[in-house]
Write an enzyme that holds these catalytic residues in place. Structure first.
Site, PDB file in Angstrom:
ATOM      1  N   PHE A 178       0.863  -1.186   0.000  1.00 51.08           N
ATOM      2  CA  PHE A 178       0.000   0.000   0.000  1.00 51.08           C
ATOM      3  C   PHE A 178       0.891   1.224   0.000  1.00 51.08           C
ATOM      4  CE2 PHE A 178      -2.267   3.600   1.615  1.00 51.08           C
ATOM      5  CZ  PHE A 178      -3.452   3.555   0.904  1.00 51.08           C
ATOM      6  N   ASP A 203       9.200   2.907   1.793  1.00 52.23           N
ATOM      7  CA  ASP A 203       8.044   3.721   2.136  1.00 52.23           C
ATOM      8  C   ASP A 203       7.814   3.572   3.643  1.00 52.23           C
ATOM      9  OD1 ASP A 203       5.585   4.815   2.636  1.00 52.23           O
ATOM     10  OD2 ASP A 203       4.547   3.805   0.988  1.00 52.23           O
ATOM     11  N   LYS A 221       2.462  11.109   7.206  1.00 48.60           N
ATOM     12  CA  LYS A 221       1.688  10.848   8.420  1.00 48.60           C
ATOM     13  C   LYS A 221       2.209  11.579   9.666  1.00 48.60           C
ATOM     14  CE  LYS A 221      -0.970   7.075   6.741  1.00 48.60           C
ATOM     15  NZ  LYS A 221      -0.705   5.889   5.927  1.00 48.60           N
TER      16      LYS A 221
HETATM   17  C1  PLP Z   1      -0.946   5.982   4.421  1.00 53.24           C
HETATM   18  C2  PLP Z   1       0.149   5.502   3.555  1.00 53.24           C
HETATM   19  C3  PLP Z   1       0.468   6.150   2.348  1.00 53.24           C
HETATM   20  C4  PLP Z   1      -0.358   7.257   1.771  1.00 53.24           C
HETATM   21  O1  PLP Z   1      -0.421   8.392   2.557  1.00 53.24           O
HETATM   22  P1  PLP Z   1      -1.547   9.507   2.265  1.00 53.24           P
HETATM   23  O2  PLP Z   1      -1.158  10.645   3.150  1.00 53.24           O
HETATM   24  O3  PLP Z   1      -2.858   8.892   2.626  1.00 53.24           O
HETATM   25  O4  PLP Z   1      -1.468   9.828   0.816  1.00 53.24           O
HETATM   26  C5  PLP Z   1       1.573   5.696   1.644  1.00 53.24           C
HETATM   27  N1  PLP Z   1       2.297   4.668   2.091  1.00 53.24           N
HETATM   28  C6  PLP Z   1       2.007   4.018   3.225  1.00 53.24           C
HETATM   29  C7  PLP Z   1       2.882   2.897   3.677  1.00 53.24           C
HETATM   30  C8  PLP Z   1       0.913   4.399   3.999  1.00 53.24           C
HETATM   31  O5  PLP Z   1       0.615   3.727   5.104  1.00 53.24           O
END
Ligand code: PLP
Length: 400
Positions: free
Chosen positions: A140, A225, A254
């Site tokens: 994700f 990520d 985040k």
């Molecule tokens: C939440 C998340 C995203 C996307 O972040 P947004 O601020 O919602 O665009 C990307 N990568 C990971 C691993 C995430 O948990």
């Protein structure tokens, strides 16, 4: 207005792209939130780890208030007197040479993909248009068109075609599969060090170290990520530090926004970051003074309150205690630090458990039907954690 009235408004006037628990939050502080009726809940989702510092942390709120009295938005057409301080702080916190600020996590991932493609064309000599990026199953990385192209989740993908070329997907946890997928045109491998949305999937030990050495061997960038796993969530500042597998590009978001506003970034060393030149990438809001002030405070709180150590210590207690709860349907309790999940039998619908937890005073959300993620703000105390575990035990004991 009552909770049900607010829910009705969302349903009437909103797009139906989420299926939230039937709870309305109208106030929050630290690890607790309250609904309009005054009922109190533990927040065990932390806005998907965007509230690591706790709701409305006084230091972060003060930074917002102070900055609002000065300047909030300049765009990047001009310099401002906060962004540089933020980038310096972020580089020191992460141990990278340069940072590029954006807003959302998906934008940070897009930025990393663009950096890798451009690095491939300009530094590795891959013909433009031929760049390939390897991703892993059940990832994700966000919701943009390029990012969902990497996904294999039907919900994320269906009917959003045409998708973006240049991605190759291999099994998660399998380093041989990565090495086999590498061609002369491969510019990067991208993955989450622990897969959050997939249900807190922790890879086999040595996985990241092996990928690091494969990437180095083949002159391919390793992109991690850490949007969800970063900023102390897993018991270290960043999840790659568990294996000392330093990536070439790290995606952040985040909790960088301190639970206040979207702030994201990529960090990398100059040899990668320097592929960006004026006009080749940008964002109107990226690096704005308000976001920069918030992010500096957000990073200081993580440091000053040693939230990595708190997550490490309390995470162990969480897994140990929750594993002891007798419940026939639970097959696994897993995670690192305070990013944890309880996995129920295949086919088990955890939605009803989440509703029961809510009624008992704890908010958590299931992912993929049979998995519940438990990820409280990292400022939680041991006493609060044990209270929350008692709620979980009470609810699990009623599962037949
Ligand atoms: C939440 C998340 C995203 C996307 O972040 P947004 O601020 O919602 O665009 C990307 N990568 C990971 C691993 C995430 O948990």
């Amino acid at each position: 207005m009552k909770s049900e009235d607010f829910i009705k408004l969302d349903e009437t006037y909103g797009a139906h792209n989420y299926h939230p628990l039937p709870v309305v939050i109208s106030r929050a502080e630290g690890v607790k939130v309250w609904d309009p009726e005054g009922r109190e809940y533990f927040d065990f989702l932390s806005a998907y780890s965007a509230v690591n510092q706790g709701h409305r942390h006084p230091k972060i709120i003060k930074a917002v208030m102070d900055q609002c009295q000065k300047v909030t938005l300049t765009s990047r057409a001009f310099h401002n007197d906060k962004m540089g301080l933020f980038l310096k702080k972020l580089c020191e916190f992460t141990g990278f040479e340069a940072a590029l600020p954006m807003n959302t996590g998906a934008e940070a991932v897009e930025t990393a993909l663009k950096a890798a493609r451009r690095w491939g064309a300009e530094k590795k000599g891959v013909p433009n248009g031929k760049q390939e990026i390897i991703c892993v199953e059940d990832n994700f990385h966000g919701r943009t068109i390029a990012v969902i192209t990497m996904s294999n989740d039907p919900d994320s993908l269906v009917n959003y075609g045409p998708y973006v070329p240049g991605f190759v997907r291999v099994a998660y946890g399998d380093t041989d599969a990565i090495e086999k997928a590498i061609t002369p045109n491969t510019v990067a491998v991208i993955l989450e060090p622990i897969q959050g949305e997939a249900g807190v999937r922790v890879p086999p030990e040595g996985y990241l170290t092996k990928i690091r050495s494969i990437c180095t061997k083949h002159n391919v960038l390793m992109i991690l990520d850490e949007v969800q796993t970063g900023f102390c969530r897993t018991g270290k500042r960043f999840a790659w530090q568990h294996e000392n597998a330093r990536p070439d590009i790290m995606c952040l978001g985040k909790a960088l926004g301190g639970g206040v506003m979207p702030v994201s970034a990529i960090v990398a060393d100059h040899k990668v970051m320097d592929v960006f030149t004026p006009g080749t990438h940008g964002s109107t809001f990226g690096g704005n003074p308000l976001a920069s002030a918030v992010a500096i405070a957000a990073l200081e709180v993580l440091e000053e309150e040693k939230l990595d150590e708190n997550a490490e210590r309390l995470g162990k207690i969480f897994r140990e205690e929750v594993s002891k709860i007798p419940c026939k349907k639970v097959v696994e309790v897993r995670g690192k630090g305070l990013l944890n999940a309880v996995v129920f039998e295949k086919g088990f619908e955890a939605w009803n458990v989440c509703v029961a937890l809510k009624d008992a005073g704890l908010l958590a959300k299931q992912t993929h039907g049979n998995i519940i993620r438990f990820a409280p703000p990292l400022v939680i105390t041991e006493k609060e954690l044990r209270e929350a575990i008692a709620i979980i035990a009470k609810v699990f004991s009623t599962i037949k």
